[in-house]
Design a protein around this motif. Sequence first.
Motif, PDB file in Angstrom:
ATOM      1  N   PHE A   1     -45.653  74.398   2.875  1.00 40.92           N
ATOM      2  CA  PHE A   1     -46.509  75.566   3.023  1.00 40.92           C
ATOM      3  C   PHE A   1     -47.502  76.055   2.070  1.00 40.92           C
ATOM      4  CE2 PHE A   1     -42.682  76.003   5.801  1.00 40.92           C
ATOM      5  CZ  PHE A   1     -43.297  76.062   6.815  1.00 40.92           C
TER       6      PHE A   1
ATOM      7  N   ASN B   1     -49.469  79.961   3.602  1.00 37.15           N
ATOM      8  CA  ASN B   1     -48.653  81.011   3.882  1.00 37.15           C
ATOM      9  C   ASN B   1     -49.305  82.209   3.382  1.00 37.15           C
ATOM     10  OD1 ASN B   1     -48.330  81.804   0.410  1.00 37.15           O
ATOM     11  ND2 ASN B   1     -48.122  79.466   0.674  1.00 37.15           N
TER      12      ASN B   1
ATOM     13  N   LEU C   1     -45.651  81.650   7.563  1.00 36.12           N
ATOM     14  CA  LEU C   1     -44.581  81.861   6.430  1.00 36.12           C
ATOM     15  C   LEU C   1     -45.394  82.985   5.423  1.00 36.12           C
ATOM     16  CD1 LEU C   1     -42.209  79.622   4.364  1.00 36.12           C
ATOM     17  CD2 LEU C   1     -43.712  81.182   3.189  1.00 36.12           C
TER      18      LEU C   1
END
Length: 242
Positions: A185, A189, A128
């Motif tokens: 996350f 990330n 992400l």
Amino acid sequence: MAPAPLAGVVFVTLLTGGSYKGVQYVDNVVNWVKQLQCHAVPNASILVLVADSASKEDNAAISGLGVPLRHVPTITTPAGDARYHKTTTKVWLWSLVKWKKVVYYDSDMFFLKPPWECASECPDTAELCAVSDPVGKWPASDPKYINTGFMVIKPSREKFEWLKQHTKMSHHRTFGDQDMLNDVFRENNVKLPKKCNFLHSPDDFRDVARTENDVVAVHEKMGQMRNMIPEGHFLRRCIAIP
């Protein structure tokens, strides 16, 4: 024209229906799609996730845009703010395994430049990518906190199933899906530059619109932004000006 690296990349927004402060979310979505089309993003690389909470009228409004639609069940959670009760439906982004990279933007975006620039800045290995959330009343003191109005994700059936089973993480949270995804996350990330999701007020936007800079996307309600598009800007012919 869109660059070759767009192969395997899809640009997505979400329609859950309803309105906020007089702005119909479906109008935002229509303008979102038209902006990408004006930036020469191929229709095949654009997708609208349509939650089953969207009305028949909403579906009719977007059916003629020429882009694919994916109808999904609404995921409703009791968030701290009613605006975010349905945003956890974003979990369906991880189910889009047909593509290697999913670029999600909320529908209340104004694209000053083609958004594939931000898609290409997210490493293919990243789960992400997003932009830090700088808004003062949000947890801006936490440098790891991201804004989920823009995300580049690697879709995964396994991750989708896990997220779908853990949507309770968004219950009674101030910002619903955003707080949940920050928890999931937090340590996994990649931060992208502010230009990819420029979170500022309408007054700041006026400065952005008047200056030459590298801002790609300004995150603000389309109902406010349409009146700020400078005369002669090519996007004035792309979206509805009230």
